[in-house]
Design a protein around this motif. Structure first.
Motif, mmCIF file in Angstrom:
data_model
loop_
_atom_site.group_PDB
_atom_site.id
_atom_site.type_symbol
_atom_site.label_atom_id
_atom_site.label_comp_id
_atom_site.label_asym_id
_atom_site.label_seq_id
_atom_site.Cartn_x
_atom_site.Cartn_y
_atom_site.Cartn_z
ATOM 1 N N THR A 95 0.938 -1.257 0.063
ATOM 2 C CA THR A 95 0.048 -0.048 -0.013
ATOM 3 C C THR A 95 0.842 1.362 -0.064
ATOM 4 O O THR A 95 0.153 2.289 0.000
ATOM 5 N N LEU A 96 2.142 1.196 -0.017
ATOM 6 C CA LEU A 96 2.955 2.436 -0.033
ATOM 7 C C LEU A 96 2.969 3.204 -1.406
ATOM 8 O O LEU A 96 3.233 4.347 -1.364
ATOM 9 N N ASP A 116 0.198 3.407 -5.398
ATOM 10 C CA ASP A 116 -0.612 2.783 -6.046
ATOM 11 C C ASP A 116 -0.253 2.383 -7.434
ATOM 12 O O ASP A 116 -1.047 2.058 -8.478
ATOM 13 N N SER A 117 1.147 2.552 -7.798
ATOM 14 C CA SER A 117 1.533 2.207 -8.977
ATOM 15 C C SER A 117 1.467 0.680 -9.227
ATOM 16 O O SER A 117 1.871 -0.344 -8.544
ATOM 17 N N ARG A 118 1.191 0.335 -10.578
ATOM 18 C CA ARG A 118 1.324 -1.138 -11.076
ATOM 19 C C ARG A 118 2.499 -1.716 -11.139
ATOM 20 O O ARG A 118 2.637 -2.557 -10.910
ATOM 21 N N ALA A 119 3.420 -0.736 -11.489
ATOM 22 C CA ALA A 119 4.856 -1.047 -11.653
ATOM 23 C C ALA A 119 5.424 -1.766 -10.304
ATOM 24 O O ALA A 119 6.243 -2.801 -10.229
ATOM 25 N N TYR A 120 5.088 -0.845 -9.444
ATOM 26 C CA TYR A 120 5.459 -0.994 -8.052
ATOM 27 C C TYR A 120 5.001 -2.431 -7.558
ATOM 28 O O TYR A 120 5.573 -3.059 -6.904
ATOM 29 N N PHE A 121 3.602 -2.550 -7.657
ATOM 30 C CA PHE A 121 2.905 -3.746 -7.363
ATOM 31 C C PHE A 121 3.504 -5.034 -7.989
ATOM 32 O O PHE A 121 3.919 -6.007 -7.110
ATOM 33 N N GLU A 122 3.800 -5.032 -9.348
ATOM 34 C CA GLU A 122 4.506 -6.044 -9.868
ATOM 35 C C GLU A 122 5.812 -6.136 -9.386
ATOM 36 O O GLU A 122 6.407 -7.526 -9.284
ATOM 37 N N ALA A 123 6.813 -5.360 -9.113
ATOM 38 C CA ALA A 123 8.068 -5.587 -8.656
ATOM 39 C C ALA A 123 7.792 -6.401 -7.030
ATOM 40 O O ALA A 123 8.817 -7.019 -6.885
ATOM 41 N N CYS A 124 7.107 -5.856 -6.561
ATOM 42 C CA CYS A 124 6.783 -6.275 -5.169
ATOM 43 C C CYS A 124 6.662 -8.079 -5.379
ATOM 44 O O CYS A 124 7.081 -8.801 -4.510
ATOM 45 N N TYR A 125 5.549 -8.024 -6.211
ATOM 46 C CA TYR A 125 5.123 -9.682 -6.314
ATOM 47 C C TYR A 125 6.359 -10.209 -7.046
ATOM 48 O O TYR A 125 6.523 -11.729 -6.478
ATOM 49 N N ALA A 126 6.993 -9.774 -7.796
ATOM 50 C CA ALA A 126 8.359 -10.474 -8.397
ATOM 51 C C ALA A 126 9.503 -10.894 -7.149
ATOM 52 O O ALA A 126 9.721 -11.917 -6.977
ATOM 53 N N ALA A 127 9.308 -9.896 -6.417
ATOM 54 C CA ALA A 127 10.333 -9.914 -5.183
ATOM 55 C C ALA A 127 9.812 -11.071 -4.188
ATOM 56 O O ALA A 127 10.641 -11.734 -3.682
ATOM 57 N N ALA A 128 8.493 -11.073 -4.015
ATOM 58 C CA ALA A 128 8.038 -12.008 -3.154
ATOM 59 C C ALA A 128 8.294 -13.406 -3.612
ATOM 60 O O ALA A 128 8.586 -14.549 -2.828
ATOM 61 N N VAL A 129 8.154 -13.523 -4.830
ATOM 62 C CA VAL A 129 8.415 -15.012 -5.374
ATOM 63 C C VAL A 129 10.040 -15.109 -5.405
ATOM 64 O O VAL A 129 10.247 -16.613 -5.006
ATOM 65 N N ALA A 179 3.788 -11.186 5.612
ATOM 66 C CA ALA A 179 2.718 -10.328 6.321
ATOM 67 C C ALA A 179 2.049 -9.156 5.395
ATOM 68 O O ALA A 179 1.153 -8.859 5.579
ATOM 69 N N SER A 180 2.854 -9.025 4.241
ATOM 70 C CA SER A 180 2.243 -7.818 3.684
ATOM 71 C C SER A 180 1.266 -8.078 2.711
ATOM 72 O O SER A 180 0.059 -7.385 2.386
ATOM 73 N N PHE A 181 1.478 -9.493 2.050
ATOM 74 C CA PHE A 181 0.416 -10.003 1.350
ATOM 75 C C PHE A 181 -0.887 -10.397 1.988
ATOM 76 O O PHE A 181 -1.807 -10.087 1.706
ATOM 77 N N HIS A 182 -0.574 -10.976 3.265
ATOM 78 C CA HIS A 182 -1.693 -11.301 4.364
ATOM 79 C C HIS A 182 -2.428 -10.157 4.547
ATOM 80 O O HIS A 182 -3.742 -10.169 4.379
ATOM 81 N N ALA A 183 -1.794 -9.069 5.003
ATOM 82 C CA ALA A 183 -2.660 -7.867 5.170
ATOM 83 C C ALA A 183 -3.367 -7.118 4.373
ATOM 84 O O ALA A 183 -4.299 -6.631 4.618
ATOM 85 N N ARG A 184 -2.742 -7.071 3.050
ATOM 86 C CA ARG A 184 -3.206 -6.463 2.028
ATOM 87 C C ARG A 184 -4.621 -6.848 1.539
ATOM 88 O O ARG A 184 -5.648 -6.363 1.007
ATOM 89 N N ALA A 185 -4.836 -8.283 1.658
ATOM 90 C CA ALA A 185 -5.905 -8.895 1.199
ATOM 91 C C ALA A 185 -6.421 -10.083 2.368
ATOM 92 O O ALA A 185 -6.468 -11.175 2.116
ATOM 93 N N ILE A 186 -6.810 -9.525 3.569
ATOM 94 C CA ILE A 186 -6.966 -10.409 4.712
ATOM 95 C C ILE A 186 -8.011 -11.127 4.667
ATOM 96 O O ILE A 186 -8.591 -12.118 5.222
ATOM 97 N N PHE A 187 -9.126 -10.921 3.706
ATOM 98 C CA PHE A 187 -10.442 -11.229 3.553
ATOM 99 C C PHE A 187 -10.427 -12.211 2.509
ATOM 100 O O PHE A 187 -11.509 -12.938 2.036
ATOM 101 N N MET A 188 -9.174 -12.648 1.924
ATOM 102 C CA MET A 188 -9.248 -13.322 0.549
ATOM 103 C C MET A 188 -8.492 -14.736 0.650
ATOM 104 O O MET A 188 -7.978 -15.231 -0.038
ATOM 105 N N THR A 189 -8.220 -15.233 2.105
ATOM 106 C CA THR A 189 -7.423 -16.267 2.285
ATOM 107 C C THR A 189 -8.221 -17.306 2.823
ATOM 108 O O THR A 189 -9.516 -17.491 3.244
ATOM 109 N N ASP A 190 -7.740 -18.656 3.063
ATOM 110 C CA ASP A 190 -8.549 -19.698 3.419
ATOM 111 C C ASP A 190 -7.989 -20.054 4.910
ATOM 112 O O ASP A 190 -8.442 -21.402 5.491
#
Length: 347
Positions: free
Chosen positions: A69-70, A72-85, A109-120
């Motif tokens: 949430t730091l 709103d850039s899509r490029a920033y999100f894709e970079a965070c996703y690639a870093a997580a992988v 923690a970041s991915f969990h908190a970002r969509a806390i209602f989307m988990t199982d």
């Protein structure tokens, strides 16, 4: 008291179990991210229905935080996703484990908190375990770090000067305490789940699994669920056995009964993965159960791998029990070694 203190500070315990936890949770989260790759934008991205503004509003109430949430850039999100992988893969392999374990916890923690209602529910335990594993020496076995420092992997410590003894002791205490907390967490999880089920009327009359198998949300294979639902006695027995295993689990850990109990729990989690469509949750629980297996069990698995599976994969001859090759080649003839030659070589 003295023996307990010695156990706490002398050497790190359950190093193989810690490695299994590292490999298990790192691999599970890596597979989770790859599985959700086509849906990453809808779950965690800036265009998610659960917008960053809503997430920030919830953070104000819960105290959570997320690096996603730091910006709103899509490029920033894709970079965070690639870093997580990448971080999940490095954590699984055990590369620079001390530092990477911290990064892994931050990403989970970041991915969990970002969509806390989307988990199982499975990533809840991954988050807890990732925090605990930061304090363990989970990279000393079955890791790239162990290959880089073979002496450290064999002895459990890297050669250090005497004035670093305090650092070694602190690291050992933190590891042992963290492994104890992990075991206590799993015991609390099973015990509370079992006691909660005992209070329910559907678990008491043996019909709980019947209702679960008829929930559309948890029917990945409707025909399979319907086939199982046609055996009410089997369903009732499975329900009672589930409650019994969960309630008894904390009380059988210090005896031989833990091995059949762990085996039955393995079957339980495999059933949950297949019949309820919760593979991440099942994998997380199976990895958590591995903390209760002693190091000698994993060492025997390593020996079994070296004797049977590795030679089959590499095509090399299997080593014998004495450490030599399985098929000993014929020895070369040495002059004077026959009976006739030996008889003529002496007066």
């Amino acid at each position: 008291m003295g023996s307990l203190l010695a156990l706490l500070i002398e050497r790190p315990v359950s190093l193989y179990a810690a490695a299994v936890l590292r490999i298990g949770y790192g691999l599970l989260y890596l597979l989770f991210l790859l599985r959700e790759f086509p849906h990453r934008e809808e779950i965690w991205g800036p265009g998610s229905p659960w917008t960053p503004a809503l997430a920030e509003q919830l953070f104000g109430q819960t105290g959570w935080a997320s690096i996603l949430t730091l910006s709103d850039s899509r490029a920033y999100f894709e970079a965070c996703y690639a870093a997580a992988v990448v971080i999940s893969a490095l954590f699984t392999l055990g590369w620079r484990t001390r530092a990477v374990s911290v990064l892994f916890t931050v990403m989970v923690a970041s991915f969990h908190a970002r969509a806390i209602f989307m988990t199982d529910g499975g990533d809840n335990l991954i988050l807890l375990m990732s925090v605990y594993l930061v304090f363990t020496a989970c990279g000393r076995r079955w890791s790239l770090d162990a290959r880089r420092w073979p002496g450290r992997a064999a002895s459990g410590t890297r050669p250090r000067p005497r004035f670093h003894e305090l650092r070694r002791v602190v690291g050992t205490v933190l590891h042992n305490c963290a492994m104890f907390v992990i075991a206590a967490q799993v015991c609390f999880l099973y015990g509370s789940a079992g006691l909660y089920k005992v209070q329910g009327g559907s678990w008491g009359n043996g019909t709980a699994l019947h209702y679960v198998l008829n929930l559309e949300l948890f029917r990945p294979w409707p025909a399979l669920s319907l086939m199982l639902d046609q055996h009410p006695i089997l369903i009732a027995v499975a329900g009672y056995l589930t409650v019994l295993l969960q309630v008894a689990f904390p009380f059988v850990l210090f005896g031989r009964l833990k091995y059949p109990v762990l085996t039955m729990l393995l079957g339980l989690h495999v059933g949950i993965a297949v019949f309820l469509g919760l593979p991440l949750f099942s994998g997380v629980m199976i990895a958590a159960d591995a903390v209760f297996l002693p190091d000698r069990f994993y060492e025997s698995l390593g020996r079994l791998w070296a004797r049977t599976i590795r030679p089959a994969l590499t095509g090399k001859p299997r080593a014998s029990a004495r450490g030599g090759p399985a098929c000993v080649p014929a020895q070369a003839e040495v002059p004077g070694s026959t009976w006739r030659e030996r008889s003529h070589s002496h007066p």
